[in-house]
Design an enzyme around this catalytic site. Structure first.
Site, PDB file in Angstrom:
ATOM      1  N   HIS A  25     -24.779  93.769  -6.361  1.00  0.00           N
ATOM      2  CA  HIS A  25     -26.232  93.584  -6.342  1.00  0.00           C
ATOM      3  C   HIS A  25     -26.683  92.701  -7.506  1.00  0.00           C
ATOM      4  O   HIS A  25     -27.607  91.899  -7.370  1.00  0.00           O
ATOM      5  CB  HIS A  25     -26.934  94.946  -6.383  1.00  0.00           C
ATOM      6  CG  HIS A  25     -28.420  94.872  -6.267  1.00  0.00           C
ATOM      7  ND1 HIS A  25     -29.054  94.422  -5.129  1.00  0.00           N
ATOM      8  CD2 HIS A  25     -29.397  95.190  -7.149  1.00  0.00           C
ATOM      9  CE1 HIS A  25     -30.361  94.469  -5.308  1.00  0.00           C
ATOM     10  NE2 HIS A  25     -30.595  94.918  -6.539  1.00  0.00           N
ATOM     11  N   ARG A  38     -32.035  89.256 -26.943  1.00  0.00           N
ATOM     12  CA  ARG A  38     -32.662  88.057 -26.385  1.00  0.00           C
ATOM     13  C   ARG A  38     -34.179  88.218 -26.238  1.00  0.00           C
ATOM     14  O   ARG A  38     -34.927  87.259 -26.355  1.00  0.00           O
ATOM     15  CB  ARG A  38     -32.019  87.707 -25.047  1.00  0.00           C
ATOM     16  CG  ARG A  38     -30.661  87.081 -25.217  1.00  0.00           C
ATOM     17  CD  ARG A  38     -29.774  87.149 -23.996  1.00  0.00           C
ATOM     18  NE  ARG A  38     -28.510  86.463 -24.241  1.00  0.00           N
ATOM     19  CZ  ARG A  38     -27.512  86.951 -24.971  1.00  0.00           C
ATOM     20  NH1 ARG A  38     -27.628  88.143 -25.539  1.00  0.00           N
ATOM     21  NH2 ARG A  38     -26.401  86.268 -25.160  1.00  0.00           N
TER      22      ARG A  38
END
Length: 182
Positions: free
Chosen positions: A90, A128
């Site tokens: 997925h 990030r």
């Protein structure tokens, strides 16, 4: 990479107001909050206006941007979300299709800064997203602003590509429609 430096372009300046839509998928709420903080700080620094909408997941981000691009008056868009690798394929589907959707919209003229993080784990995402660290949300907002500035620099599409009719008039079903214009 140690010793690697990254060049960041200065933010563009605008003569006319700029309005962006931030589309965020808050599946990982802490990551989304940091992305949003970085993006909104960057837009405020540039003097840009913005609205924020939430969607369930990364796959819905390009759909929401597409709807807004067709039906609203935003100059640009900021896509914020996070996909963390799991145990199934997925992950690949969501990463590829959400980014493909963003790219297709961009190629169609939408000015989009993309910060759909695709990472291996939560720690990578947190680093990030951190507005005082890598600030990828702020980077996406800056990218959208640069694309808007580029669009404004080049102006509206000029049209008129193709063939021009020959002669002084255009014939429509056997009737003369007057002088041809380019």
């Amino acid at each position: 990479m140690a010793g690697t430096t990254h060049h960041e372009l200065p933010l563009p300046e605008f003569d006319e107001p700029v309005k962006l839509l931030i589309v965020i998928a808050p599946y990982y709420k802490d990551i989304a909050d940091d992305q949003l903080a970085g993006a909104t700080a960057m837009l405020e620094q540039a003097g840009a206006g913005y609205e924020v909408i939430e969607v369930p997941g990364a796959l819905e981000i390009p759909v929401a941007i597409g709807i807004a691009h067709r039906q609203s008056n935003f100059d640009g868009y900021v896509a914020l979300g996070c996909v963390i690798r799991g145990e199934t394929t997925h992950y690949e589907t969501v990463c590829e299709e959400s980014n493909r959707g963003i790219t297709m919209l961009g190629m169609g003229g939408a000015c989009i800064g993309n910060c759909i993080l695709t990472v291996e784990n939560h720690d990578q995402a947190a680093r990030r997203a951190d507005p005082s660290g890598m600030n990828k949300g702020g980077g996406a907002a800056a990218a959208a602003l640069h694309l808007i500035a580029l669009t404004r620099r080049f102006g509206k599409p000029k049209g008129g590509i193709g063939f021009k009719p020959r002669g002084d008039s255009i014939q429509v079903a056997g009737k003369s429609e007057g002088p041809a214009t380019a």
